[in-house]
Design a protein around this motif. Structure first.
Motif, PDB file in Angstrom:
ATOM      1  N   LEU A 150      10.572 -46.143  -6.883  1.00 18.17           N
ATOM      2  CA  LEU A 150      10.723 -44.714  -6.597  1.00 18.17           C
ATOM      3  C   LEU A 150       9.812 -43.885  -7.494  1.00 18.17           C
ATOM      4  O   LEU A 150       9.154 -42.944  -7.036  1.00 18.17           O
ATOM      5  CB  LEU A 150      12.181 -44.301  -6.804  1.00 18.17           C
ATOM      6  CG  LEU A 150      12.484 -42.805  -6.723  1.00 18.17           C
ATOM      7  CD1 LEU A 150      12.321 -42.302  -5.294  1.00 18.17           C
ATOM      8  CD2 LEU A 150      13.900 -42.512  -7.226  1.00 18.17           C
ATOM      9  N   ALA A 195       6.186 -44.266  -6.325  1.00 13.10           N
ATOM     10  CA  ALA A 195       5.987 -43.674  -4.994  1.00 13.10           C
ATOM     11  C   ALA A 195       5.956 -42.156  -5.055  1.00 13.10           C
ATOM     12  O   ALA A 195       5.273 -41.506  -4.261  1.00 13.10           O
ATOM     13  CB  ALA A 195       7.085 -44.142  -4.043  1.00 13.10           C
ATOM     14  N   THR A 196       6.694 -41.568  -5.997  1.00 12.72           N
ATOM     15  CA  THR A 196       6.742 -40.113  -6.133  1.00 12.72           C
ATOM     16  C   THR A 196       5.830 -39.599  -7.250  1.00 12.72           C
ATOM     17  O   THR A 196       5.891 -38.433  -7.618  1.00 12.72           O
ATOM     18  CB  THR A 196       8.183 -39.657  -6.418  1.00 12.72           C
ATOM     19  OG1 THR A 196       8.686 -40.334  -7.572  1.00 12.72           O
ATOM     20  CG2 THR A 196       9.081 -39.949  -5.226  1.00 12.72           C
ATOM     21  N   VAL A 222       4.598 -49.231  -1.036  1.00 15.58           N
ATOM     22  CA  VAL A 222       4.811 -48.298  -2.144  1.00 15.58           C
ATOM     23  C   VAL A 222       3.510 -48.019  -2.869  1.00 15.58           C
ATOM     24  O   VAL A 222       3.210 -46.879  -3.233  1.00 15.58           O
ATOM     25  CB  VAL A 222       5.858 -48.870  -3.131  1.00 15.58           C
ATOM     26  CG1 VAL A 222       5.982 -47.974  -4.364  1.00 15.58           C
ATOM     27  CG2 VAL A 222       7.208 -49.015  -2.444  1.00 15.58           C
ATOM     28  N   ARG A 278      11.529 -37.893   3.010  1.00 20.20           N
ATOM     29  CA  ARG A 278      10.493 -37.551   2.040  1.00 20.20           C
ATOM     30  C   ARG A 278       9.477 -38.660   1.801  1.00 20.20           C
ATOM     31  O   ARG A 278       8.351 -38.381   1.400  1.00 20.20           O
ATOM     32  CB  ARG A 278      11.124 -37.163   0.709  1.00 20.20           C
ATOM     33  CG  ARG A 278      12.103 -35.981   0.809  1.00 20.20           C
ATOM     34  CD  ARG A 278      11.433 -34.738   1.394  1.00 20.20           C
ATOM     35  NE  ARG A 278      12.380 -33.664   1.589  1.00 20.20           N
ATOM     36  CZ  ARG A 278      12.671 -32.729   0.677  1.00 20.20           C
ATOM     37  NH1 ARG A 278      12.099 -32.763  -0.499  1.00 20.20           N
ATOM     38  NH2 ARG A 278      13.537 -31.780   0.951  1.00 20.20           N
ATOM     39  N   CYS A 279       9.865 -39.929   2.008  1.00 22.88           N
ATOM     40  CA  CYS A 279       8.980 -41.038   1.650  1.00 22.88           C
ATOM     41  C   CYS A 279       8.545 -41.891   2.830  1.00 22.88           C
ATOM     42  O   CYS A 279       7.625 -42.700   2.695  1.00 22.88           O
ATOM     43  CB  CYS A 279       9.656 -41.939   0.607  1.00 22.88           C
ATOM     44  SG  CYS A 279      10.025 -41.120  -0.953  1.00 22.88           S
ATOM     45  N   VAL A 317       8.433 -47.118   2.736  1.00 35.49           N
ATOM     46  CA  VAL A 317       8.656 -46.911   1.304  1.00 35.49           C
ATOM     47  C   VAL A 317      10.140 -46.840   1.007  1.00 35.49           C
ATOM     48  O   VAL A 317      10.636 -47.420   0.026  1.00 35.49           O
ATOM     49  CB  VAL A 317       7.943 -45.632   0.820  1.00 35.49           C
ATOM     50  CG1 VAL A 317       8.285 -45.335  -0.648  1.00 35.49           C
ATOM     51  CG2 VAL A 317       6.431 -45.765   0.975  1.00 35.49           C
ATOM     52  N   THR A 339      16.271 -39.775  -7.096  1.00 34.59           N
ATOM     53  CA  THR A 339      15.781 -39.569  -5.732  1.00 34.59           C
ATOM     54  C   THR A 339      15.798 -38.091  -5.373  1.00 34.59           C
ATOM     55  O   THR A 339      14.828 -37.551  -4.824  1.00 34.59           O
ATOM     56  CB  THR A 339      16.647 -40.344  -4.723  1.00 34.59           C
ATOM     57  OG1 THR A 339      16.634 -41.738  -5.039  1.00 34.59           O
ATOM     58  CG2 THR A 339      16.115 -40.158  -3.307  1.00 34.59           C
ATOM     59  N   THR A 398      11.897 -36.508  -5.260  1.00 30.39           N
ATOM     60  CA  THR A 398      11.397 -36.305  -3.901  1.00 30.39           C
ATOM     61  C   THR A 398      11.320 -34.826  -3.545  1.00 30.39           C
ATOM     62  O   THR A 398      11.206 -34.465  -2.383  1.00 30.39           O
ATOM     63  CB  THR A 398      12.288 -37.031  -2.870  1.00 30.39           C
ATOM     64  OG1 THR A 398      13.636 -36.581  -3.021  1.00 30.39           O
ATOM     65  CG2 THR A 398      12.212 -38.522  -3.038  1.00 30.39           C
ATOM     66  N   ALA A 415       5.794 -34.532  -5.365  1.00 30.06           N
ATOM     67  CA  ALA A 415       6.425 -35.477  -4.447  1.00 30.06           C
ATOM     68  C   ALA A 415       5.704 -35.492  -3.116  1.00 30.06           C
ATOM     69  O   ALA A 415       5.077 -34.529  -2.708  1.00 30.06           O
ATOM     70  CB  ALA A 415       7.899 -35.092  -4.236  1.00 30.06           C
TER      71      ALA A 415
END
Length: 386
Positions: free
Chosen positions: A169, A172-173, A214, A333-334, A338, A368, A372, A377
């Motif tokens: 996470l 990814a963000t 990711v 959001r992802c 992901v 999260t 995000t 993000a």
């Protein structure tokens, strides 16, 4: 924030040590650990702010905590309850406070470095004792499982699963640098392997295949990375001598799936409500902690099912909505690929184990919500409401 104390260095210090000491279980399971005390102080300092931000997820979990406390309190007054059941409900309330405080304190990028170093610190605290004592990855039988600084191997396994997801996470963000992410991922995988938890091995193994989604943006790179992981896994399998006495212990553990007496949904407690409910009220509001123990012989081993069994169709649906709101946030959001890589470890673990009390799970959900949203993000032009 309107109150400087809520964003001061001392609040950040309690946040750091509260997260970093999550692996330290100095007291029996079910009791207060040092990390709980530190996080309560952090929450108290955060709540000195004038206005606390609530999301839909917080409101749903607050409803769940209220229902659990009411259910176990009524059971206690009628002589059908147990102190442990009330403590279970209090733990939901405690994790709500941590979820709320961490989201409020860390939103808009606040305390990002503190959290990053705290996650790395927690990973090191968990891995160092295991590295010092040594662990034989190969053997002819599963005689014992590693516990590290925890009280049992399943706690170690769930910690490693959530740690894996937090690392993914964070990268990814764009909140955790690549080097930190790789270090935490490597540690979490080692912890998963030495815990010999079948559920965690399946969860982190499945997520490992998805990590290319990711780390890479282009479709070609993602497919290439996924293919390389699969080829490496196939090559590893061909190197294993399944006929020999010595083998990788985690392979022996996976080969043993289905042989344990509780490797099925009934013994995990998925049907306790059906088996034990005597009235329509129990169907809707559950059997309560004590009656579940009476009918099943142990607590329900499932993150989602435990709420249906203890708190009925009403409580189970509320907690399912809470988890669903978290998943929805990730997907929105992802993106699906992901989100899958991040959601798989804790959720697959939760199929066979109760993770509702474990604070690092709520740290993952809080992060999260924080990571995000905001300018760094993905798809940050979308609304922050959830």
């Amino acid at each position: 924030m309107n109150n400087s104390l809520a964003q001061s260095w001392i609040t950040g210090l309690f946040l750091f040590f509260g997260i970093a000491t999550l692996p330290l279980y100095l007291l029996p399971s079910g009791g207060i650990q040092i990390s709980h005390l530190l996080l309560v102080i952090f929450a108290g300092l955060t709540f000195t702010d004038v206005k606390i931000s609530w999301t839909t997820a917080h409101k749903i979990l607050a409803l769940m905590a209220g229902l659990a406390l009411m259910r176990e309190s009524i059971a206690g007054l009628t002589g059908e309850g147990h102190l442990s059941g009330l403590l279970q409900a209090v733990m939901i309330l405690f994790n709500l406070l941590i979820l709320l405080a961490l989201y409020h304190a860390a939103r808009e990028g606040r305390f990002t470095k503190v959290i990053t170093f705290a996650i790395l610190g927690a990973a090191l605290i968990a891995i160092v004792p295991i590295a010092q004592s040594g662990f034989d990855f190969r053997g002819s039988a599963i005689q014992e499982r590693e516990i590290g600084t925890f009280n049992n191997p399943n706690q170690l396994a769930y910690f490693s699963a959530c740690l894996f997801s937090i690392a993914g996470l964070g990268f990814a963000t764009k909140r955790i640098p690549l080097a930190y992410c790789l270090a935490v991922l490597a540690i979490s995988l080692v912890l998963t392997i030495v815990s010999l938890s079948k559920a965690a091995l399946f969860g982190c193994g499945a997520a490992l295949i998805m990590l290319g989604f990711v780390f890479f943006r282009s479709f070609t790179a993602r497919i290439l990375a996924t293919s390389m992981v699969l080829v490496a896994a196939v090559y590893f399998m061909f190197q294993i001598d399944f006929s020999g006495g010595e083998n990788y212990k985690f392979v022996l553990r996976l080969m043993d799936v289905g042989s344990d007496h509780d490797d099925n949904l009934r013994n995990r407690g998925y049907f306790v409500l059906y088996d034990g409910a005597d009235t329509i009220l129990e169907m809707f509001f559950g059997l309560g902690f004590k009656k579940v123990l009476t009918v099943l012989g142990h607590e329900v081993h499932s993150t989602l099912a435990v709420n249906f069994m203890n708190y009925g169709l009403v409580g189970g649906t509320i907690y399912l909505a809470f988890i669903g709101s978290w998943m929805s946030r990730m997907l929105d959001r992802c993106g699906a690929s992901v989100a899958a890589a991040i959601l798989l470890p804790p959720m697959l673990y939760g199929v066979a184990h109760n993770g509702t009390r474990f604070t690092i799970f709520y740290v993952l959900i809080a992060l999260t919500l924080c990571w995000t949203s905001g300018p760094e993000a993905p798809q940050s032009n979308r609304t922050e409401s959830f």
